[in-house]
Design a protein around this motif. Sequence first.
Motif, PDB file in Angstrom:
ATOM      1  N   THR A   1     -29.967  32.590 -46.772  1.00  0.00           N
ATOM      2  CA  THR A   1     -30.722  33.454 -47.728  1.00  0.00           C
ATOM      3  C   THR A   1     -30.004  34.647 -48.332  1.00  0.00           C
ATOM      4  O   THR A   1     -30.063  34.651 -49.362  1.00  0.00           O
TER       5      THR A   1
ATOM      6  N   ASP B   1     -35.974  28.831 -51.556  1.00  0.00           N
ATOM      7  CA  ASP B   1     -35.666  29.247 -50.241  1.00  0.00           C
ATOM      8  C   ASP B   1     -36.346  28.692 -48.961  1.00  0.00           C
ATOM      9  O   ASP B   1     -37.723  28.436 -49.334  1.00  0.00           O
ATOM     10  N   GLU B   2     -35.626  28.336 -48.128  1.00  0.00           N
ATOM     11  CA  GLU B   2     -36.389  27.860 -46.742  1.00  0.00           C
ATOM     12  C   GLU B   2     -37.331  26.397 -47.038  1.00  0.00           C
ATOM     13  O   GLU B   2     -38.438  26.418 -46.509  1.00  0.00           O
TER      14      GLU B   2
HETATM   15 MG    MG Z   1     -33.533  32.077 -44.621  1.00  0.00          MG
END
Ligand code: MG
Length: 285
Positions: A117, A171-172
């Motif tokens: 991230t 993200d993620e």
């Molecule tokens: Mg992350």
Amino acid sequence: MSTESNRILLKHHLEKLRLPTVRREWEAVAASSAKDGRDYGDFLFALTERELIEREQRAAGRRIKSAKFPVIKNLEDFDFGAQTSINETLVRQLATGEYIEGRENVLLIGNSGTGKTHLASALGFTACAQGKRVRFWSATTLVTHMLEMREQRDLKRFLAQVEKHDLILLDELGYVPFSKAGAELLFEVISRAYERLSLIVTTNLPFEQWTEVMGSERLTGALLDRLTHRVHIIEANGESYRLKDARKRYGNSRKREDDPAPGTPRRPTGSSGVPGAKPDKQPNT
Ligand code: MG
Ligand code: ADP
């Protein structure tokens, strides 16, 4: 007309022309130009240059704000020495922004806490400074938002907005499985982005496990096909930076910190699992 009324009018003109920096600084620049014996051309050049620089800074600030990064991260703050599995040369090359011109994607794959991230946000931040329109989304927030937009019959408008960006960060991906409708909406975004704009995706999942999150093999195949057509893959296989940091602070009292947290899918290994998608090779067309 007196000098004084000219000055008042000048202030007014500069406001009308939207030149706040010139308005604020012309007297100081005029005084220093006179002192140094510079001519009118140089004076005007110095002044307009300041206006331009400030204007670009303000615009970059607006782009950073509208990108909605959860936290601002810079590449300078990333310690590549602490995460040697990451291909620093590739990251630095990506920071030039060329991949955005080529509408190529970036995939950051690795276990939790390895700086995915951080790097994705830093690349997004750099892109803002380079004049690009960027938007950061956690994958689950994006899908939830799209489900809401669909409910409100606003999905078309939302997708049109998506297309106005140069770079979208997802993200993620992989922490939470999507519903069937959610997976289809995620696919929709990735299809829209394909060859129109760049995507940076961070995930803890090796490719062979994406079906578990997307629910359907067919959809996963179609999604990966688009995502990995022109892709740069950064693999982070090292230890969690947070854990390492904590261990440094609290001494080397190792328990079972190397074990993944409960529910954390297994870490990816050398190969990303998609035929033709080689780790750290770019671009993979
Ligand atoms: Mg992350
Ligand atoms: P991930 O997304 O892979 O789970 P993060 O990017 O959220 O990991 O990293 C966790 C925290 O550790 C963040 O605060 C991040 O800034 C920091 N971090 C991770 N790796 C590094 C690194 N190599 N150098 C500096 N900070 C790092």
